[in-house]
Structures are given as structure tokens and as C-alpha cells.
Write an enzyme that holds these catalytic residues in place. Sequence first.
Site, PDB file in Angstrom:
ATOM      1  CB  ALA A  76      -1.391  -2.255  13.011  1.00  0.00           C
ATOM      2  CD  GLU A 128       1.841  -6.432  -0.536  1.00  0.00           C
ATOM      3  OE1 GLU A 128       2.834  -6.775   0.099  1.00  0.00           O
ATOM      4  OE2 GLU A 128       1.338  -7.155  -1.421  1.00  0.00           O
ATOM      5  CG  PHE A 129       2.344  -5.176  -6.562  1.00  0.00           C
ATOM      6  CD1 PHE A 129       2.176  -4.069  -7.382  1.00  0.00           C
ATOM      7  CD2 PHE A 129       3.642  -5.581  -6.259  1.00  0.00           C
ATOM      8  CE1 PHE A 129       3.266  -3.375  -7.891  1.00  0.00           C
ATOM      9  CE2 PHE A 129       4.747  -4.896  -6.763  1.00  0.00           C
ATOM     10  CZ  PHE A 129       4.561  -3.793  -7.582  1.00  0.00           C
ATOM     11  CE  LYS A 166       1.114  -0.074  -5.028  1.00  0.00           C
ATOM     12  NZ  LYS A 166       0.231  -1.221  -5.043  1.00  0.00           N
ATOM     13  CG  LEU A 167       3.781   5.963  -7.998  1.00  0.00           C
ATOM     14  CD1 LEU A 167       4.375   7.347  -8.213  1.00  0.00           C
ATOM     15  CD2 LEU A 167       2.506   6.072  -7.151  1.00  0.00           C
ATOM     16  CG  ASN A 208      -1.901   1.008  -7.738  1.00  0.00           C
ATOM     17  OD1 ASN A 208      -2.047  -0.192  -7.950  1.00  0.00           O
ATOM     18  ND2 ASN A 208      -1.873   1.516  -6.518  1.00  0.00           N
ATOM     19  CB  ALA A 209      -0.815   4.725 -13.536  1.00  0.00           C
ATOM     20  CB  CYS A 233      -4.225   2.775  -3.633  1.00  0.00           C
ATOM     21  SG  CYS A 233      -3.793   2.418  -1.923  1.00  0.00           S
ATOM     22  NE  ARG A 278      -8.950   2.968   3.196  1.00  0.00           N
ATOM     23  CZ  ARG A 278      -7.707   2.537   3.469  1.00  0.00           C
ATOM     24  NH1 ARG A 278      -6.809   3.380   3.943  1.00  0.00           N
ATOM     25  NH2 ARG A 278      -7.369   1.285   3.283  1.00  0.00           N
TER      26      ARG A 278
HETATM   27  P1  NAD Z   1      -3.875   2.414   6.806  1.00  0.00           P
HETATM   28  O1  NAD Z   1      -4.277   3.824   6.966  1.00  0.00           O
HETATM   29  O2  NAD Z   1      -4.903   1.324   6.871  1.00  0.00           O
HETATM   30  O3  NAD Z   1      -2.763   2.047   7.913  1.00  0.00           O
HETATM   31  C1  NAD Z   1      -1.663   2.839   8.214  1.00  0.00           C
HETATM   32  C2  NAD Z   1      -1.427   2.779   9.715  1.00  0.00           C
HETATM   33  O4  NAD Z   1      -0.178   3.415  10.014  1.00  0.00           O
HETATM   34  C3  NAD Z   1      -2.478   3.504  10.561  1.00  0.00           C
HETATM   35  O5  NAD Z   1      -3.095   2.594  11.450  1.00  0.00           O
HETATM   36  C4  NAD Z   1      -1.683   4.589  11.308  1.00  0.00           C
HETATM   37  O6  NAD Z   1      -2.150   4.838  12.610  1.00  0.00           O
HETATM   38  C5  NAD Z   1      -0.296   4.004  11.314  1.00  0.00           C
HETATM   39  N1  NAD Z   1       0.782   4.992  11.485  1.00  0.00           N
HETATM   40  C6  NAD Z   1       0.989   6.134  10.793  1.00  0.00           C
HETATM   41  N2  NAD Z   1       2.108   6.740  11.199  1.00  0.00           N
HETATM   42  C7  NAD Z   1       2.633   5.974  12.199  1.00  0.00           C
HETATM   43  C8  NAD Z   1       3.777   6.072  13.012  1.00  0.00           C
HETATM   44  N3  NAD Z   1       4.640   7.088  12.865  1.00  0.00           N
HETATM   45  N4  NAD Z   1       4.009   5.110  13.942  1.00  0.00           N
HETATM   46  C9  NAD Z   1       3.150   4.080  14.079  1.00  0.00           C
HETATM   47  N5  NAD Z   1       2.045   3.927  13.327  1.00  0.00           N
HETATM   48  C10 NAD Z   1       1.788   4.864  12.393  1.00  0.00           C
HETATM   49  O7  NAD Z   1      -3.071   2.337   5.430  1.00  0.00           O
HETATM   50  P2  NAD Z   1      -2.940   1.073   4.436  1.00  0.00           P
HETATM   51  O8  NAD Z   1      -4.177   0.931   3.605  1.00  0.00           O
HETATM   52  O9  NAD Z   1      -2.421  -0.087   5.190  1.00  0.00           O
HETATM   53  O10 NAD Z   1      -1.823   1.620   3.441  1.00  0.00           O
HETATM   54  C11 NAD Z   1      -0.477   1.759   3.857  1.00  0.00           C
HETATM   55  C12 NAD Z   1       0.366   2.028   2.625  1.00  0.00           C
HETATM   56  O11 NAD Z   1       0.288   0.895   1.733  1.00  0.00           O
HETATM   57  C13 NAD Z   1      -0.080   3.228   1.795  1.00  0.00           C
HETATM   58  O12 NAD Z   1       1.051   3.855   1.283  1.00  0.00           O
HETATM   59  C14 NAD Z   1      -0.874   2.616   0.656  1.00  0.00           C
HETATM   60  O13 NAD Z   1      -0.824   3.401  -0.504  1.00  0.00           O
HETATM   61  C15 NAD Z   1      -0.138   1.310   0.425  1.00  0.00           C
HETATM   62  N6  NAD Z   1      -0.949   0.220  -0.141  1.00  0.00           N
HETATM   63  C16 NAD Z   1      -2.229   0.009   0.299  1.00  0.00           C
HETATM   64  C17 NAD Z   1      -2.955  -1.062  -0.208  1.00  0.00           C
HETATM   65  C18 NAD Z   1      -4.357  -1.326   0.264  1.00  0.00           C
HETATM   66  O14 NAD Z   1      -4.986  -2.242  -0.282  1.00  0.00           O
HETATM   67  N7  NAD Z   1      -4.908  -0.622   1.227  1.00  0.00           N
HETATM   68  C19 NAD Z   1      -2.374  -1.931  -1.131  1.00  0.00           C
HETATM   69  C20 NAD Z   1      -1.058  -1.694  -1.546  1.00  0.00           C
HETATM   70  C21 NAD Z   1      -0.347  -0.614  -1.030  1.00  0.00           C
HETATM   71  C1  UGA Z   2      -5.637  -2.012  -6.135  1.00  0.00           C
HETATM   72  C2  UGA Z   2      -4.708  -2.884  -6.982  1.00  0.00           C
HETATM   73  O1  UGA Z   2      -5.490  -3.887  -7.651  1.00  0.00           O
HETATM   74  C3  UGA Z   2      -3.653  -3.567  -6.115  1.00  0.00           C
HETATM   75  O2  UGA Z   2      -2.735  -4.287  -6.945  1.00  0.00           O
HETATM   76  C4  UGA Z   2      -2.885  -2.489  -5.340  1.00  0.00           C
HETATM   77  O3  UGA Z   2      -1.939  -3.079  -4.480  1.00  0.00           O
HETATM   78  C5  UGA Z   2      -3.858  -1.671  -4.530  1.00  0.00           C
HETATM   79  O4  UGA Z   2      -4.851  -1.075  -5.413  1.00  0.00           O
HETATM   80  C6  UGA Z   2      -3.202  -0.521  -3.824  1.00  0.00           C
HETATM   81  O5  UGA Z   2      -2.143  -0.074  -4.196  1.00  0.00           O
HETATM   82  O6  UGA Z   2      -3.868  -0.079  -2.887  1.00  0.00           O
HETATM   83  P1  UGA Z   2      -7.721  -2.457  -4.557  1.00  0.00           P
HETATM   84  O7  UGA Z   2      -7.875  -0.976  -4.567  1.00  0.00           O
HETATM   85  O8  UGA Z   2      -7.771  -3.176  -3.275  1.00  0.00           O
HETATM   86  O9  UGA Z   2      -6.336  -2.870  -5.241  1.00  0.00           O
HETATM   87  O10 UGA Z   2      -8.876  -3.095  -5.448  1.00  0.00           O
HETATM   88  P2  UGA Z   2      -9.077  -3.457  -6.991  1.00  0.00           P
HETATM   89  O11 UGA Z   2      -9.525  -4.846  -7.082  1.00  0.00           O
HETATM   90  O12 UGA Z   2      -7.938  -3.056  -7.813  1.00  0.00           O
HETATM   91  O13 UGA Z   2     -10.328  -2.541  -7.348  1.00  0.00           O
HETATM   92  C7  UGA Z   2     -10.211  -1.127  -7.384  1.00  0.00           C
HETATM   93  C8  UGA Z   2     -11.495  -0.530  -7.899  1.00  0.00           C
HETATM   94  O14 UGA Z   2     -11.662  -0.822  -9.283  1.00  0.00           O
HETATM   95  C9  UGA Z   2     -12.752  -1.064  -7.205  1.00  0.00           C
HETATM   96  O15 UGA Z   2     -13.645   0.004  -6.978  1.00  0.00           O
HETATM   97  C10 UGA Z   2     -13.326  -2.050  -8.197  1.00  0.00           C
HETATM   98  O16 UGA Z   2     -14.706  -2.229  -8.085  1.00  0.00           O
HETATM   99  C11 UGA Z   2     -12.947  -1.391  -9.515  1.00  0.00           C
HETATM  100  N1  UGA Z   2     -12.858  -2.352 -10.625  1.00  0.00           N
HETATM  101  C12 UGA Z   2     -11.924  -3.340 -10.600  1.00  0.00           C
HETATM  102  C13 UGA Z   2     -13.719  -2.223 -11.707  1.00  0.00           C
HETATM  103  O17 UGA Z   2     -14.565  -1.309 -11.752  1.00  0.00           O
HETATM  104  N2  UGA Z   2     -13.607  -3.115 -12.739  1.00  0.00           N
HETATM  105  C14 UGA Z   2     -12.687  -4.118 -12.733  1.00  0.00           C
HETATM  106  O18 UGA Z   2     -12.659  -4.894 -13.725  1.00  0.00           O
HETATM  107  C15 UGA Z   2     -11.827  -4.237 -11.641  1.00  0.00           C
END
Ligand code: NAD
Ligand code: UGA
Length: 474
Positions: free
Chosen positions: A17, A175-176, A230-231, A234-235, A286, A356
Site C-alpha cells: 500500500a 508502472e510509469f 521499465k529499467l 528510467n535510465a 527509483c 527519498r
Molecule cells: P513503498 O515502499 O512506498 O511501498 C511498498 C509497500 O509494500 C510498503 O508499505 C511495505 O510495507 C509493503 N510490503 C512489502 N512487502 C510486503 C509483503 N510481503 N506483504 C505486504 N506488504 C508488503 O514502495 P513504492 O514507492 O510504492 O514502490 C513499489 C514498487 O514500484 C518499487 O519496485 C518501485 O521501484 C516501483 N515504482 C515506484 C514508483 C514511485 O513513484 N514511487 C513509480 C513506478 C514504479
Molecule cells: C520517475 C519517472 O518519471 C516515472 O516515469 C517512473 O515511473 C518513476 O520515476 C519510478 O519508476 O519511480 P519520479 O521519480 O516520481 O518519476 O519523478 P520525476 O518527475 O521523474 O523526477 C525525478 C527527479 O528528476 C526529480 O528529482 C526531479 O526534480 C528531477 N528532474 C526532472 C530534473 O532535475 N529535471 C527535469 O527536467 C525533470
Amino acid sequence: MGGDMPIKVERICCIGAGYVGGPTMSVIAKNCPEIEVTVVDLDKSRIDHWNDNNLSKLPIFEPGLDQVIQECRNRNLFFTTDIESSISNADIVFLSVNTPTKVRGIGAGRASDLKWIEASARQVASFAKGHTIVVEKSTIPVRTAETIKIILNSSNKIKNSNNELKTFSVLSNPEFLSEGRAISDLEDPDRVLIGGDDPEAINCLAGIYEKWINSEKILKTNLWSSELSKLAANAFLAQRISSINTFSSLCEKTGADISEVSTAIGMDKRIGSKFLNSGPGFGGSCFKKDLLNLIYIANFYKLPLVADYWEKVLEINLWQQNRIVEKIVENLFGTLSYKKLAVFGFSFKSNTNDTRESPAIKICQDLIKEGANLSIYDPKVSKKQICKDLQIDPGTNKNVEGGTWNLSKSIYEAVKDSLGIVVLTEWEEFKFIDWEKIAELTEYPIWLFDTRNICNKEEAIKNNINVWNIGSNY
Ligand code: NAD
Ligand code: UGA
């Protein structure tokens, strides 16, 4: 796998969650009122926050999220710690758990720690009933689905109470969304990617997204392309930020202006205008972890030049942060000892309370090490969070000699008696600062260090404030 009948989805369970699981499932629940969506987590306090009647207490801040929660919660959207029954009732289980960088053992500091993915796959293996579609939502190394399949299939010999075999289909559906725009990204994504080898399961998941997303935007690929894309995405995004940041330093040396350069190159359709803002480097949960993971995978497959190429993107990111600290120290006569500096913004970008990997963490720590006393203002980040990130209690400094920090409630409180203002996050309100008022509150000579190129520099200069701006010669 699911037989001849199309798979009917009545219940979805999402494990995790967090930043992804919460908003993603909320938007699915909103657009599919006939499906019951349950989000589960081990963390009881997180679930309690999701269930809080006071919507300002939701565990994450995302514009528009509170409205979706208000509409759907306890209608067809539920948050619970009851993992067992949520999984056993579900037709589809999303794995949306954290996949951070490993901190110990083989691959420490590089590889993804898959212990939460493995644990959640084992939960599904134990509790699922009948046929279940298991969807990787977390970002994971390419070929992780193989491991998930092994774990799930080791349980499929076990029959449930109706004497049925458990069966599974594993899909990748990365997820993007980006934080601060989660709801709009989920409502109107550039694309939805579904990878798998079971067409029936792929179509079933696609059918859910088709409730609100045009089917032309739904891309179906094999499992490994989906995981690797996905990797790769982000790269590429992180590389773009490091690329523009290298040009910000060249602009400062040559008299070019980074915003003019960004506009000029961005008008080329092949380059595109987005993601060209120079700043203090990328933060967020990420980019760094996914790049580290990519570097690890490249080395694993004996591709050292590929690994080195992506390593440089990370190196430039750190260099940009160090460069900013050096500029501040240089302009404040080589020492920050006993100097009060106002810091505007602590989150890794605007419209989120997430810190983070925020560039503000390292920059503030380095300024404190130089002896500065920081007054930090951020509209969304809590004192407790900054304390945890800086590892220093406000007002004290147990780690190093010299500086410390305090939290301010407004930019005007933060600047009182300051000799410098450091803008680290691009919050909208920093565009509209009253520089005349600031000038009355600060000491002289005073410097503005705008690492986001967001403040009204002309107004600041008019009020006798010296300006250092990222990527230009002010
Ligand atoms: P998060 O740390 O906010 O949430 C993950 C949750 O999973 C935590 O609350 C944790 O307690 C729970 N959890 C872990 N193991 C569990 C289990 N076995 N059973 C039940 N709950 C469990 O992480 P997030 O930011 O939501 O990211 C999740 C994934 O999505 C990561 O792989 C991340 O790379 C990817 N992602 C994140 C973003 C983003 O913007 N944060 C965007 C795209 C993809
Ligand atoms: C990023 C990607 O944009 C999402 O598509 C992806 O799903 C996500 O990572 C993930 O996998 O977690 P996010 O980290 O939420 O999303 O934020 P961004 O808007 O991408 O910004 C990332 C960092 O780059 C921030 O610190 C932002 O300030 C910086 N940034 C962004 C810049 O310095 N310049 C820019 O032009 C854009």
C-alpha cells in the site's frame, strides 16, 4: 490457462500500500466500480492512515488522491492487513512491494533486494485459490518473472478445499507514474505495458485498463521486454537530466543560458521539450536504484562497457550536487561557519512530500558540515522526516562540529538574518516571492542560490540580492 471461458474479474488484491499500490488501485477502483479492490500491507500504521477519515492524514500526498479515496473507499476500495483472505478471494494479485538496492551480501549497493517480492510471491503461493493472475507491478530486474513462476508453481500441486488445483499466470505490468502527478498519469498514461506469455491473462488485464484507457495505448509484449523496458525508460530519463546538467556547467563558464539552450534543443521533435530542466540532480526513490540495478545486470551479463556508460549518469548526478555546494561556499567567502542560510524546499521535487534520495539531503548535510546553520522551509515535508534524513536533531549537531538546522514555517521566517538563500525544490510559491520583503529581513551582503532556475531573479537583483543561478551568469 483459465479454460475456454474469458476470465471474469470480480476481485483484485494488491500487495503493498505504498506510493504505487495506493494510487494505482484507487484509480482502478474508481474506473471499475464493479470490481472489489483490496490493498494489503504488513505495515499496520500505513493501512490505518489509508483508512483515516481525515483525508489530510493519508500516508502520501498526491494532488487529487483524496477525492478518489473519498469516492471509492469502503465502496469497492478497501485497505487492510488481512493478507490471507484478500489473496484467496482475488482473481488478480498485483505485487507492488518495495524493491530497493541491496544493502548487504552479494551485489550490495547495486543489485535489487528482491526479498519483499519473493515474500509476497510466497504469500500468493500459500493463500491463492483456483486460477490467479499474478501481476508484477514493482520495478524488478529482467527475468524476475522466472523466479516468481518457480515459487508459484511449486505450490500448484496443492489442492484447495474444493479439490481444485491452484494455477497461475504471471504478467509484467510496470508502472510509469511519476510522483506528484500520480493521479493524472494513471488516468491518462502515455502507455500501459503488459508483458506475458498467456494471451488470455494479458487480455483480461488489458480489459481492466480499457475501461478508461484507449486500447491503442495498451502495448502487449513478451515478459522480458516488459521487465527491461521499465529499467530502460528510467535510465533514459535519468540520462537526460545528467546530460542537461553537464550543459548547465558549460553555460555558467561560457555565458550561454541553460533555459535558452533547453528551449533551442527541445524544439527539435527528435529530442523533445520535456525533462530538460537543469537542477540539483535527480532524486526520488527509483532513478538511482534502477540505474544501479541496470549496471549490476550489465556486469552480470559481462557487458562492462554498457555498465560504465550508465555509471557515468550517476557520477554526473553526484558531481552536480557537489558543484552546487562548492559554489555556495566560494561565494560566501570560503567559509560557512556560524552563517545562517535559508533553504527553500526539501522534497526531491515539487508536489510531493517524498524526500527519498532528495538532492536536498546531501546538499544540506554538506552545508552543515561546512558549519552553516540552516533554516529549512518546505510546504509538505515534516520535521520528523528531515530529522531522519539529515540524521541530526534540529538545534543540535551530534555528528560533526559546527552547523545545525531548524525548521521554518514560511520562507519569510526562514530568511530572517540569513546571509544566503538556497532554493532546492521547484515549489510554485518560490516563483512569487516578495523580494522587497526578503531584503528587509536578511543580512548584507546576501546571496540567492537558485538551483532550480525558478525565482524572479530580476526582482531579487533590484533589491540588492546577489544571484547565482544554475546554468547562467547572473
Ligand atoms: P513503498 O515502499 O512506498 O511501498 C511498498 C509497500 O509494500 C510498503 O508499505 C511495505 O510495507 C509493503 N510490503 C512489502 N512487502 C510486503 C509483503 N510481503 N506483504 C505486504 N506488504 C508488503 O514502495 P513504492 O514507492 O510504492 O514502490 C513499489 C514498487 O514500484 C518499487 O519496485 C518501485 O521501484 C516501483 N515504482 C515506484 C514508483 C514511485 O513513484 N514511487 C513509480 C513506478 C514504479
Ligand atoms: C520517475 C519517472 O518519471 C516515472 O516515469 C517512473 O515511473 C518513476 O520515476 C519510478 O519508476 O519511480 P519520479 O521519480 O516520481 O518519476 O519523478 P520525476 O518527475 O521523474 O523526477 C525525478 C527527479 O528528476 C526529480 O528529482 C526531479 O526534480 C528531477 N528532474 C526532472 C530534473 O532535475 N529535471 C527535469 O527536467 C525533470
